[in-house]
Design a protein around this motif. Structure first.
Motif, mmCIF file in Angstrom:
data_model
loop_
_atom_site.group_PDB
_atom_site.id
_atom_site.type_symbol
_atom_site.label_atom_id
_atom_site.label_comp_id
_atom_site.label_asym_id
_atom_site.label_seq_id
_atom_site.Cartn_x
_atom_site.Cartn_y
_atom_site.Cartn_z
ATOM 1 N N PHE A 77 0.798 -1.230 0.000
ATOM 2 C CA PHE A 77 0.000 0.000 0.000
ATOM 3 C C PHE A 77 0.829 1.278 0.000
ATOM 4 O O PHE A 77 0.415 2.279 -0.574
ATOM 5 N N ALA A 81 -0.885 5.989 2.740
ATOM 6 C CA ALA A 81 -1.920 5.670 1.755
ATOM 7 C C ALA A 81 -3.323 5.775 2.343
ATOM 8 O O ALA A 81 -3.525 5.738 3.563
ATOM 9 N N HIS A 83 -5.508 3.598 2.533
ATOM 10 C CA HIS A 83 -5.903 2.396 3.262
ATOM 11 C C HIS A 83 -5.708 2.522 4.769
ATOM 12 O O HIS A 83 -6.348 1.806 5.544
ATOM 13 N N GLU A 235 -0.136 7.278 -3.777
ATOM 14 C CA GLU A 235 -1.512 7.132 -4.248
ATOM 15 C C GLU A 235 -1.579 6.896 -5.754
ATOM 16 O O GLU A 235 -2.495 6.208 -6.232
ATOM 17 N N ASN A 238 -1.214 3.412 -6.062
ATOM 18 C CA ASN A 238 -2.448 2.739 -5.666
ATOM 19 C C ASN A 238 -3.538 2.831 -6.726
ATOM 20 O O ASN A 238 -4.629 2.284 -6.550
ATOM 21 N N ARG A 241 -0.933 -0.033 -9.409
ATOM 22 C CA ARG A 241 -0.652 -1.390 -8.912
ATOM 23 C C ARG A 241 -1.892 -2.294 -8.903
ATOM 24 O O ARG A 241 -1.823 -3.416 -9.424
ATOM 25 N N CYS A 362 -12.954 -1.675 -1.939
ATOM 26 C CA CYS A 362 -12.014 -1.151 -2.923
ATOM 27 C C CYS A 362 -12.737 -0.300 -3.971
ATOM 28 O O CYS A 362 -13.679 -0.775 -4.610
#
Length: 411
Positions: A77, A81, A83, A235, A238, A241, A362
């Protein structure tokens, strides 16, 4: 908690050795919605069942801040991030991702960009004769999402970036070489993307106005400040990926077509409804994440069991997606189940549960579905044969994959 409710034996090593099977095996020995264990020397509780999904994804109950282990933040992550955020900070950052990944027009452009990269790659694959689906599709996805995101890549830059993005996913839940490759890949890509963000901000680099690079570079958090260049790079990764991680599902799709050939025939017929059902069954049937985790936000109770504030709380994903109480014949690959009834977001949670706008589901779930709906039929229509290889999918390997990556010989 008494001694019986808080086991003394640490299960970190059994988890690393058993992978996806660890939590389902524990539940078979001790059935019920709450299972107590110990991980990394800390008491932990694993929850199970549809009610557990609702409970876990309620931010009044479970928080992510401080819950992600350092090895996961340094590989999968990234530090800072979305998350690891909660509350208003999480929702504002999440809104940025929803604007990028859940907007229908943007999603259509992303799928179109990946489709174009696939079409350009197929003649190259034919010249090679043999390709590995997981690796080849990773490069297609990298080329497509990079173009869509506003990155300019030369042809010789696509494969190295694909390898780094795959490494970040492949090494987050292990020790040894895979893990260190993931750390190094993240450091390398965060540095280069942070430099790009700074260049966009000072005007020395130009990217499309509505591109992911531009949106992330200009995003302001709840404090009104721009993201630091390093967090902006995190980010951006993110976005890139998880899109490239669809290569795992592509390899699983190839595996399903090979084991049950009727799926390949139906996909090749351009049956859109079946392509959607097949996509959802790939996401349900094949293992991706074994579980997700967070911390109890306060002293809580679930199913009559106390969860003290700060307790590590796990929600099993693989076990949930293969629970016979929730799925008929769960270990049978059967896309028909999603033709008989649409996917229930409370049951189908390979990428988290709850509401994507307000919780930790997600925001790129639609991207995964859209890409696989497009790529699986394209793969089915390719003229290829499957050579002898090791197609074992070992559940003790996280993230699981066909051992060979699924090699094919193109005519």
């Amino acid at each position: 908690m008494d001694r019986r409710s808080c086991p003394r034996a640490d299960n970190t090593l059994p988890l690393l050795l058993s992978g996806y099977a660890w939590l389902p095996n524990r539940r078979r020995r001790r059935p019920g919605p709450v299972l107590r264990t110990r991980l990394l020397g800390r008491p932990a509780v694993a929850l199970h069942g549809p009610e557990a999904v609702r409970f876990f994804y309620d931010e009044r109950h479970i928080r992510r801040a401080g819950a992600l282990p350092e090895p996961v933040r340094s590989t999968l992550f990234g530090h800072g991030a979305v998350h690891g955020l909660d509350g208003a900070a999480h929702q504002l950052r999440k809104a940025m991702f929803l604007g990028l990944l859940a907007d229908p027009d943007r999603l259509e452009r992303l799928v179109g960009s990946v489709d174009a990269a696939w079409d350009a790659a197929v003649p190259v694959w034919r010249e090679r004769g043999r390709v590995v689906v997981l690796d080849a599709v990773a490069e297609v996805l990298t080329a497509g999402v990079a173009r869509w995101a506003g990155l300019t890549l030369h042809d010789d830059e696509v494969a190295p970036l694909a390898r780094d993005l795959v490494a970040m996913v492949d090494g987050f839940a292990t020790v040894g070489p895979r893990h260190w490759r993931a750390r190094l890949a993240r450091r390398r890509r965060e540095r280069s993307l942070a430099a790009l963000v700074e260049a966009v901000r000072d005007g020395s680099a130009s990217v499309p106005a509505d591109s992911a690079v531009q949106v992330v570079a200009r995003h302001r958090d709840a404090d009104g400040e721009l993201l630091t260049p390093r967090v902006a790079a995190v980010e951006l990764l993110n976005v890139l990926r998880p899109t490239v991680a669809v290569c795992w599902f592509a390899a699983f799709a190839a595996h399903a077509m090979h084991r049950w050939p009727d799926n390949r025939r139906r996909l090749a017929e351009d049956d859109a409804a079946f392509a959607t059902a097949f996509t959802q069954e790939v996401r349900r049937f094949y293992p991706f994440a074994p579980f997700v985790g967070g911390k109890a936000a306060a002293d809580l109770t679930f199913a009559g069991e106390p969860l003290p504030a700060g307790t590590l709380v796990l929600l099993g994903l693989y076990g949930h997606l293969h629970d016979p109480a929730l799925w008929e014949d769960p270990y049978r690959f059967r896309p028909q189940r999603f033709l008989d009834a649409p996917a229930d977001p409370r049951k189908l949670i390979p990428q988290g549960g709850g509401d994507a706008a307000t919780g930790h589901r997600c925001p790129g779930e639609g991207v995964v579905v859209g890409l696989l709906e497009s790529l699986a039929p394209r793969l089915a229509r390719l003229d290829y044969t499957v050579p002898d290889q090791d197609l074992t999918i070992a559940l003790d390997r996280v993230i699981a994959r066909p051992r060979s990556g699924f090699a094919i010989d193109l005519a």
